[in-house]
Design a protein around this motif. Structure first.
Motif, short mmCIF file in Angstrom:
data_model
loop_
_atom_site.label_atom_id
_atom_site.label_comp_id
_atom_site.label_asym_id
_atom_site.label_seq_id
_atom_site.Cartn_x
_atom_site.Cartn_y
_atom_site.Cartn_z
N GLY A 1 16.55 -23.17 67.17
CA GLY A 1 15.26 -23.84 66.99
C GLY A 1 15.14 -24.49 65.63
O GLY A 1 14.56 -25.58 65.49
N ARG A 2 15.69 -23.85 64.61
CA ARG A 2 15.61 -24.40 63.26
C ARG A 2 16.61 -25.54 63.06
O ARG A 2 16.34 -26.49 62.33
N LEU A 3 17.76 -25.44 63.72
CA LEU A 3 18.79 -26.47 63.54
C LEU A 3 18.54 -27.69 64.39
O LEU A 3 19.05 -28.78 64.09
N ASN A 4 17.80 -27.54 65.46
CA ASN A 4 17.65 -28.61 66.44
C ASN A 4 16.18 -28.88 66.72
O ASN A 4 15.74 -28.90 67.86
N ARG A 5 15.42 -29.04 65.68
CA ARG A 5 13.97 -29.22 65.80
C ARG A 5 13.65 -30.41 66.69
O ARG A 5 14.24 -31.48 66.57
N GLY A 6 12.69 -30.21 67.58
CA GLY A 6 12.23 -31.29 68.45
C GLY A 6 13.03 -31.42 69.73
O GLY A 6 12.63 -32.16 70.64
N ASN A 7 14.14 -30.73 69.84
CA ASN A 7 14.95 -30.80 71.05
C ASN A 7 15.04 -29.41 71.69
O ASN A 7 15.08 -28.40 71.00
N ASN A 8 15.12 -29.41 73.00
CA ASN A 8 15.16 -28.15 73.74
C ASN A 8 16.62 -27.77 73.98
O ASN A 8 17.26 -28.26 74.90
N LEU A 9 17.15 -26.91 73.12
CA LEU A 9 18.54 -26.48 73.24
C LEU A 9 18.55 -24.96 73.38
O LEU A 9 18.06 -24.24 72.52
N SER A 10 19.11 -24.49 74.49
CA SER A 10 19.17 -23.05 74.75
C SER A 10 20.63 -22.65 74.93
O SER A 10 21.55 -23.47 74.85
N ILE A 11 20.85 -21.37 75.17
CA ILE A 11 22.21 -20.86 75.32
C ILE A 11 22.29 -20.02 76.59
O ILE A 11 21.36 -19.28 76.93
N SER A 12 23.39 -20.16 77.31
CA SER A 12 23.56 -19.42 78.56
C SER A 12 23.89 -17.96 78.27
O SER A 12 24.42 -17.63 77.21
N PRO A 13 23.59 -17.08 79.23
CA PRO A 13 23.93 -15.66 79.03
C PRO A 13 25.42 -15.44 78.78
O PRO A 13 25.80 -14.60 77.98
N SER A 14 26.28 -16.20 79.48
CA SER A 14 27.72 -16.00 79.30
C SER A 14 28.17 -16.43 77.91
O SER A 14 29.01 -15.77 77.28
N ALA A 15 27.61 -17.53 77.39
CA ALA A 15 27.97 -17.97 76.04
C ALA A 15 27.46 -16.99 75.00
O ALA A 15 28.15 -16.68 74.02
N LEU A 16 26.23 -16.49 75.20
CA LEU A 16 25.68 -15.52 74.26
C LEU A 16 26.51 -14.24 74.27
O LEU A 16 26.78 -13.64 73.22
N ALA A 17 26.92 -13.81 75.49
CA ALA A 17 27.74 -12.60 75.59
C ALA A 17 29.05 -12.77 74.84
O ALA A 17 29.53 -11.84 74.18
N GLN A 18 29.64 -13.98 74.93
CA GLN A 18 30.88 -14.23 74.20
C GLN A 18 30.66 -14.16 72.69
O GLN A 18 31.47 -13.60 71.94
N LEU A 19 29.56 -14.74 72.21
CA LEU A 19 29.26 -14.69 70.79
C LEU A 19 29.10 -13.24 70.31
O LEU A 19 29.47 -12.90 69.19
N MET A 20 28.54 -12.40 71.17
CA MET A 20 28.31 -11.01 70.79
C MET A 20 29.60 -10.18 70.79
O MET A 20 29.60 -9.04 70.31
N ARG A 21 30.69 -10.74 71.32
CA ARG A 21 31.97 -10.03 71.29
C ARG A 21 32.72 -10.24 69.98
O ARG A 21 33.72 -9.59 69.72
N LEU A 22 32.25 -11.17 69.18
CA LEU A 22 33.00 -11.56 67.98
C LEU A 22 32.65 -10.69 66.78
O LEU A 22 31.55 -10.14 66.69
N PRO A 23 33.57 -10.57 65.81
CA PRO A 23 33.32 -9.70 64.65
C PRO A 23 32.39 -10.30 63.62
O PRO A 23 31.82 -9.59 62.81
N TRP A 24 32.26 -11.65 63.56
CA TRP A 24 31.38 -12.35 62.61
C TRP A 24 31.60 -11.85 61.19
O TRP A 24 30.70 -11.33 60.53
N LEU A 25 32.83 -12.04 60.71
CA LEU A 25 33.16 -11.61 59.36
C LEU A 25 32.37 -12.38 58.32
O LEU A 25 32.18 -11.92 57.20
N GLY A 26 31.90 -13.60 58.68
CA GLY A 26 31.05 -14.38 57.78
C GLY A 26 29.57 -14.14 58.01
O GLY A 26 28.73 -14.83 57.42
N ASN A 27 29.25 -13.22 58.92
CA ASN A 27 27.88 -12.78 59.17
C ASN A 27 26.96 -13.90 59.66
O ASN A 27 27.43 -14.82 60.34
N VAL A 28 25.68 -13.83 59.33
CA VAL A 28 24.69 -14.78 59.86
C VAL A 28 25.00 -16.20 59.40
O VAL A 28 24.79 -17.16 60.15
N GLU A 29 25.52 -16.35 58.21
CA GLU A 29 25.84 -17.69 57.72
C GLU A 29 26.94 -18.33 58.55
O GLU A 29 26.89 -19.52 58.87
N GLN A 30 27.93 -17.54 58.95
CA GLN A 30 28.98 -18.07 59.82
C GLN A 30 28.39 -18.46 61.18
O GLN A 30 28.73 -19.51 61.73
#
Length: 594
Positions: free
Chosen positions: A482-511
Motif C-alpha cells: 500500500g505504501r509502495l503503490n499508492r493509488g493502485n490496487n495491488l494485492s498478493i496471492s496466498p501462494s505467493a505470500l506462502a512462498q515469501l514466508m518460507r524465506l529466511p529474510w537475512l536483510g529483514n524488513v528492508e530486504q
C-alpha cells in the motif's frame, strides 16, 4: 496418471536403488521409474537437506491420549486382532507426523522399527526423515505408499509403508495419518487398501464421538469467530479450540494462562465475565457464553478483549499497545517490542534499540514519536557520518530541551567520539526534556559503547529479525504494498505470500521492502502471483549466495518460467545438462509452480 504403488521385486528394487543413487549424486530423475509423488518428495527432502545415510528423527514426547487417539482406539484394536498373525505394524500419528501409537505382533519387525526410531514420541515428518509413508502422506494430503528404495533415507529402504490421511469429519482439517508398515519382503497390495479403509473407519468414529454437543459448540465457535475480530476460545470437557487471532496475539505462555483462566468458567450454564492477568503484563477480559444442544449443556465460547497491562516498575495500569502509525504486525513478539518502545517514550526514559540491519529500529522510533509527540521535533544523528561538527550538532539537540534525538548506528563510533558523547549525555541527563534513543547492532559488539554509553540509558530492547515473527507477513506485505503503490490496487496471492514466508529474510524488513518495490515497478495493479516473484524469492536455500550464484539462480528461474517448468528446454537454453539443472534447482531450493 501415475500408478498407485508397486510391489518391489529384486529387479525393480535394484532399478529403483540405481535411480535413487543417480538422483542423490546428480539430481537427475527417471520419470519412467520413479513415481511423480516420490519425485516431488525426493526434491522436497533434498531441499530440506535430510540426511540420506542416517535416521535420526527428533523425539518430541507424548502428553497423554489425544482426541484422535481416543477415537481411533476401538478401530485400531479391531485391526490389531485381524492382523495378529501378520508381520505388520499399525501406526497412528498426529498432523505433524508425531507417532502417537504403535502396535506390532512381530518381535523382529519391532526391533527394526525401534532401530529406525519409528516409535511413539518420535516425529516422522518429511523434514525429519525424508520420503516415508507418514511424512509424505501429510505433505501430499492423499493416501501414499512408499516402498523400499523409494525412501529418501537409505536405512528406511527395508520397509514398505502405506499411509492414509485422517480428516476431521466436520471441519475437514487434517488430523493425522494411519500407517501400516511391514518389511519389503512382507509387503503386499492389501496394505494400501487396509490403511485407507481403516482411516475411513476412524473418521466415522470421530463423527460419532463428536455428536450433537460438539457440533453445537463448533457452530457457536464459528459464529463467534465470524462476528469478532478478537481472540475466541471454545471449550468443553474434552475439546479446546482457539482461533488464529488469539494464537497470533498471545505467545504460548499467555495462551496457557488464558486457557487456565478459561477453565474457571468451564461447566457454567450462566454467562460470566472473567479477567486474566497474563505473564506478559497484559490484562485480558474474557466474556463467556454457554452453549447448549437442545437442553443439554455442550460447553462454552469465550471472546477475548485485551484491556490493559501493568507497568512492572510502578504497578499502575497502563494502556494496551496502541495502533502504531506506519507499522504493521500483530504477533505477540512484535507487540511486546512496540509496547516497550511506547512505554519508554511516554515515560521519557532513554532507551537502546538493538537488532540486525533492516529490522525496523528507526521505523519504530519514528512511529512512537509520531504517536506521542505528534509533529514535534525528531532528529536522527547517524554515527556513520560522525566528523567535524557532528558532536556539536548533538550538543545543540540535547540543549534544545524538547523533542526526540536518535543516535543511529552507535556501534560505529570510535573511542574518542564515544567518550565525548558520553560526556554530553552526562551533562544533559534524562531530566533535560529531550528523549534520547540509541540504535545499534546486536553483533559484533563495540566494547567502548557498552562500557561508556549504555549506562546512560534505562534499558535495552531487542528488535527481532523478521524470520522470528514471520506470522506478521500477513499484515506487513499488504501494508508495504500500500505504501509502495499508492493509488493502485495491488494485492498478493496466498501462494505467493506462502512462498515469501518460507524465506529466511537475512536483510529483514528492508530486504522485503526492496523486493516488493521491484515487483510494484513491474506490476502496478492486480494480484502478485508466484510467477511475479523475483528469482531471489523462488528459492528456499538458507545460505547466503554469492553475487555469481544469485545471477545463476535468477537465470534458472527465468528459463523455467519461460518454458513453463519444462526442465529439458530450460537446460537447453542455459547450455547445461538436464542433470545439472536438477542439481541447481535442488541446491538453490527453487520452488516453481507453473
Amino acid at each position: 496418471m501415475e500408478r498407485a504403488h508397486w510391489i518391489e521385486t529384486p529387479r525393480t528394487g535394484r532399478l529403483l536403488q540405481q535411480a535413487r543413487d543417480t538422483f542423490l549424486t546428480s539430481g537427475d530423475l527417471d520419470p519412467g521409474l520413479v513415481r511423480e509423488s516420490i519425485q516431488a518428495s525426493w526434491l522436497r527432502s533434498s531441499r530440506l537437506r535430510v540426511d540420506t545415510d542416517n535416521v535420526d528423527p527428533s523425539y518430541l514426547g507424548l502428553e497423554g491420549p489425544t482426541p484422535l487417539a481416543l477415537s481411533a482406539a476401538p478401530v485400531l484394536s479391531a485391526l490389531a486382532d485381524e492382523l495378529a498373525n501378520e508381520s505388520v505394524s499399525i501406526i497412528l500419528t498426529d498432523q505433524h507426523g508425531l507417532v502417537l501409537q504403535r502396535t506390532c505382533p512381530d518381535p523382529s519387525l519391532i526391533r527394526q522399527l525401534d532401530k529406525a526410531s519409528l516409535s511413539p514420541g518420535f516425529s516422522y515428518a518429511e523434514e525429519q526423515v525424508g520420503t516415508n509413508g507418514i511424512g509424505t502422506t501429510l505433505e501430499a494430503g492423499v493416501p501414499t505408499m512408499v516402498t523400499g528404495s523409494e525412501h529418501f533415507t537409505g536405512p528406511l529402504g527395508g520397509f514398505a509403508c502405506a499411509g492414509a490421511p485422517i480428516h476431521h469429519p466436520v471441519t475437514g482439517s487434517l488430523l493425522g495419518v494411519l500407517d501400516l508398515t511391514s518389511s519389503v519382503s512382507h509387503s503386499n497390495a492389501l496394505l494400501m487398501f487396509c490403511a485407507r479403509s481403516t482411516a475411513q473407519k476412524i473418521e466415522q468414529q470421530l463423527l460419532t464421538r463428536s455428536g450433537a454437543k460438539e457440533l453445537a459448540l463448533f457452530r457457536d465457535y464459528l459464529a463467534a469467530c465470524q462476528h469478532s475480530s478478537s481472540g475466541v476460545i471454545a471449550l468443553s470437557g474434552d475439546l479446546v479450540m482457539m482461533n488464529s487471532q488469539a494464537q497470533q496475539r498471545f505467545d504460548p505462555v499467555d495462551q496457557t494462562a488464558l486457557l487456565a483462566r478459561s477453565r474457571d468458567a468451564a461447566g457454567s450454564s450462566e454467562q460470566v465475565t472473567l479477567v486474566a492477568d497474563l505473564p506478559s503484563g497484559l490484562v485480558a477480559r474474557l466474556d463467556y457464553r454457554p452453549v447448549f444442544a437442545g437442553s443439554e449443556f455442550a460447553g462454552g465460547v469465550l471472546k477475548i478483549q485485551v484491556q490493559s497491562g501493568l507497568d512492572s516498575t510502578t504497578g499502575t495500569v497502563r494502556s494496551v499497545v496502541p495502533v502504531m502509525p506506519g507499522l504493521a504486525g500483530t504477533s505477540a513478539t512484535w507487540q511486546r517490542v512496540c509496547q516497550a518502545v511506547d512505554t519508554s517514550r511516554r515515560n521519557g526514559s532513554w532507551m537502546v534499540l538493538e537488532g540486525e540491519a533492516g529490522v525496523g529500529k528507526i521505523a519504530l522510533l519514528r512511529s512512537v514519536n509520531q504517536l506521542r509527540n505528534g509533529s514535534g521535533h525528531f532528529r536522527i544523528m547517524d554515527a556513520s557520518e560522525c566528523g567535524p561538527g557532528w558532536l556539536d550538532t548533538v550538543a545543540e539537540e540535547l540543549s534544545a530541551g524538547v523533542g526526540s534525538l536518535v543516535i543511529r548506528r552507535a556501534h560505529l563510533l570510535d573511542s574518542d567520539s564515544v567518550s565525548a558523547l558520553s560526556g554530553l549525555l552526562l551533562e544533559h541527563d534524562q531530566s533535560s526534556g529531550v528523549w534520547v534513543a540509541l540504535t545499534m547492532r546486536s553483533e559484533p559488539r563495540n566494547p567502548e559503547v557498552d562500557a561508556q554509553l549504555l549506562p546512560h540509558f534505562s534499558h535495552t530492547v531487542e528488535v527481532p529479525p523478521l524470520r522470528h515473527h514471520l506470522e506478521d507477513m500477513h499484515k506487513l506485505v499488504p501494508h508495504l504494498l500500500g505504501r509502495l503503490n499508492r493509488g493502485n490496487n495491488l494485492s498478493i496471492s496466498p501462494s505467493a505470500l506462502a512462498q515469501l514466508m518460507r524465506l529466511p529474510w537475512l536483510g529483514n524488513v528492508e530486504q522485503l521492502r526492496r523486493v516488493l518495490l521491484r515487483i510494484a515497478q513491474q506490476r502496478r495493479s492486480g494480484t502478485i502471483d508466484l510467477d511475479d516473484l523475483p528469482g531471489e524469492c523462488r528459492a528456499t536455500t538458507r545460505r547466503r549466495l554469492t553475487q555469481l550464484e544469485s545471477l545463476e539462480r535468477d537465470a534458472v528461474v527465468k528459463a523455467l518460467v519461460i518454458h513453463r517448468g519444462n526442465k529439458d528446454k530450460a537446460a537447453s537454453d542455459l547450455g547445461m545438462s538436464r542433470a545439472t539443472i536438477y542439481r541447481k534447482i535442488r541446491d538453490y531450493g527453487i520452488n516453481l509452480t507453473i
